[in-house]
Design a protein around this motif. Structure first.
Motif, PDB file in Angstrom:
ATOM      1  N   ASP A 189       0.887  -1.125  -0.100  1.00 33.78           N
ATOM      2  CA  ASP A 189       0.059  -0.445   0.031  1.00 33.78           C
ATOM      3  C   ASP A 189       0.917   1.135   0.182  1.00 33.78           C
ATOM      4  O   ASP A 189       2.116   0.893   0.542  1.00 33.78           O
ATOM      5  CB  ASP A 189      -0.973   0.062   1.468  1.00 33.78           C
ATOM      6  N   ALA A 190      -0.012   2.583  -0.629  1.00 29.55           N
ATOM      7  CA  ALA A 190       1.062   3.467  -0.675  1.00 29.55           C
ATOM      8  C   ALA A 190       0.089   4.675  -0.846  1.00 29.55           C
ATOM      9  O   ALA A 190      -1.068   4.350  -0.713  1.00 29.55           O
ATOM     10  CB  ALA A 190       2.089   4.012  -1.282  1.00 29.55           C
ATOM     11  N   GLY A 191       0.217   6.127  -0.306  1.00 34.48           N
ATOM     12  CA  GLY A 191      -0.968   7.017  -0.137  1.00 34.48           C
ATOM     13  C   GLY A 191      -0.211   7.995   0.165  1.00 34.48           C
ATOM     14  O   GLY A 191       0.992   8.695  -0.125  1.00 34.48           O
ATOM     15  N   TRP A 192      -1.266   9.465   0.019  1.00 37.02           N
ATOM     16  CA  TRP A 192      -0.335  10.722   0.207  1.00 37.02           C
ATOM     17  C   TRP A 192      -1.670  11.265   0.468  1.00 37.02           C
ATOM     18  O   TRP A 192      -2.604  11.307   0.522  1.00 37.02           O
ATOM     19  CB  TRP A 192       0.003  11.716  -1.038  1.00 37.02           C
ATOM     20  N   ILE A 193      -1.080  11.799   1.988  1.00 38.46           N
ATOM     21  CA  ILE A 193      -2.175  13.362   2.928  1.00 38.46           C
ATOM     22  C   ILE A 193      -1.820  14.176   2.996  1.00 38.46           C
ATOM     23  O   ILE A 193      -0.753  14.279   3.280  1.00 38.46           O
ATOM     24  CB  ILE A 193      -3.021  12.132   3.994  1.00 38.46           C
ATOM     25  N   GLY A 194      -2.376  15.398   2.488  1.00 37.50           N
ATOM     26  CA  GLY A 194      -2.340  16.582   3.577  1.00 37.50           C
ATOM     27  C   GLY A 194      -2.240  16.964   4.983  1.00 37.50           C
ATOM     28  O   GLY A 194      -2.399  16.249   5.502  1.00 37.50           O
ATOM     29  N   GLU A 195      -2.072  19.055   5.288  1.00 34.84           N
ATOM     30  CA  GLU A 195      -2.425  17.921   6.447  1.00 34.84           C
ATOM     31  C   GLU A 195      -4.266  18.194   6.920  1.00 34.84           C
ATOM     32  O   GLU A 195      -5.169  18.410   5.621  1.00 34.84           O
ATOM     33  CB  GLU A 195      -2.100  20.043   6.752  1.00 34.84           C
ATOM     34  N   ALA A 196      -4.080  17.593   7.747  1.00 31.20           N
ATOM     35  CA  ALA A 196      -5.383  17.703   8.744  1.00 31.20           C
ATOM     36  C   ALA A 196      -6.603  18.859   8.618  1.00 31.20           C
ATOM     37  O   ALA A 196      -5.794  19.844   8.472  1.00 31.20           O
ATOM     38  CB  ALA A 196      -5.575  16.894  10.116  1.00 31.20           C
ATOM     39  N   GLY A 197      -7.779  18.639   8.286  1.00 30.39           N
ATOM     40  CA  GLY A 197      -8.136  19.186   7.334  1.00 30.39           C
ATOM     41  C   GLY A 197      -8.972  20.141   6.083  1.00 30.39           C
ATOM     42  O   GLY A 197      -7.422  19.797   5.375  1.00 30.39           O
ATOM     43  N   PRO A 198      -9.182  20.871   5.949  1.00 30.05           N
ATOM     44  CA  PRO A 198      -9.800  21.101   4.490  1.00 30.05           C
ATOM     45  C   PRO A 198      -8.157  22.096   4.358  1.00 30.05           C
ATOM     46  O   PRO A 198      -6.886  22.541   4.829  1.00 30.05           O
ATOM     47  CB  PRO A 198     -10.560  23.361   4.706  1.00 30.05           C
TER      48      PRO A 198
END
Length: 234
Positions: free
Chosen positions: A160-169
């Motif tokens: 698995d792999a992924g990307w998330i930005g900062e939490a919230g909008p």
């Protein structure tokens, strides 16, 4: 270097956005698909939301009250692929509704048997990619990978792999200034996942599939117990 040119991979994008709207999930899919294609793998894509997929857990839902169901045709593409990668966004900390629907429809075909009497997904390899701008990559990946192995897919290391930005909008993966496409953690994990999927698929294809002993539903139904000792069956 192994030859991967006879392998086929299918990426199912479980974004909520219909084509041609830009999908951030497709952005990370493209990283993995490019590596596969560069190494000779035949790569196909499905954006699930573009298809009229009925809800349910039967192979063809037109036999259960639905007027149309695109899934049987998509299932043929699934069965033609040695590698399946499910990819989707995080919403409310969980997988998208489209991802859940795709997994349900994959599950609907899990009781079909292959020529060796095993469940039909045996010998195939699965992985997942997750995007979003809220926390939940590992939670979503656990759900997807558990589901894939439960129905018969083999899962390699680092699948698995992924990307998330900062939490919230905030910015999504492909938005200017997000840093997503340049994120070393994401790029490394996506690369490792891709190669591990190809390596395991190569091993299984060369072995003629997953070994067929102790896991054949047809043999169990015929009375074979594969060393399972229970007085009831003696």
């Amino acid at each position: 270097m192994p030859d991967f040119s006879d392998l086929r991979a299918l990426f199912i994008n479980c974004t909520l956005k219909r084509s041609p709207e830009r999908s951030n999930t497709q952005g990370i899919i493209d990283l993995s698909a490019h590596i596969m294609a560069k190494n000779g793998v035949s790569v196909s894509h499905i954006r699930a939301v573009d298809h009229d997929i009925a809800t349910g857990v039967w192979p063809d839902m037109t036999e259960h009250g639905w007027a149309t169901d695109a899934w049987p045709a998509l299932q043929r593409q699934v069965m033609d692929a040695h590698i399946l990668v499910l990819a989707g966004p995080i919403w409310l900390g969980d997988n998208s509704s489209v991802m859940k629907q795709v997994i349900e429809r994959l599950y609907a075909n899990s009781s079909v048997l292959n020529d060796a009497g095993q469940y039909a997904y045996y010998g195939r390899v699965g992985g997942c990619l997750i995007t979003g701008n809220e926390d939940g990559i590992k939670h979503c990946a656990m759900n997807v990978l558990y589901s894939l192995q439960h129905i018969g897919y083999s899962i390699p290391p680092q699948a698995d792999a992924g990307w998330i930005g900062e939490a919230g909008p905030g910015p999504s993966y492909l938005d200017p200034g997000s840093g997503g496409p340049d994120n070393d953690f994401t790029n490394r994990n996506t690369t490792f996942m891709t190669w591990n999927l190809m390596h395991l698929a190569r091993i299984l294809v060369d072995a003629g599939g997953f070994p067929a002993h102790g896991n054949q539903r047809s043999e169990w139904d015929a009375g074979c117990r594969f060393d399972f000792e229970n007085p009831e069956y003696r």
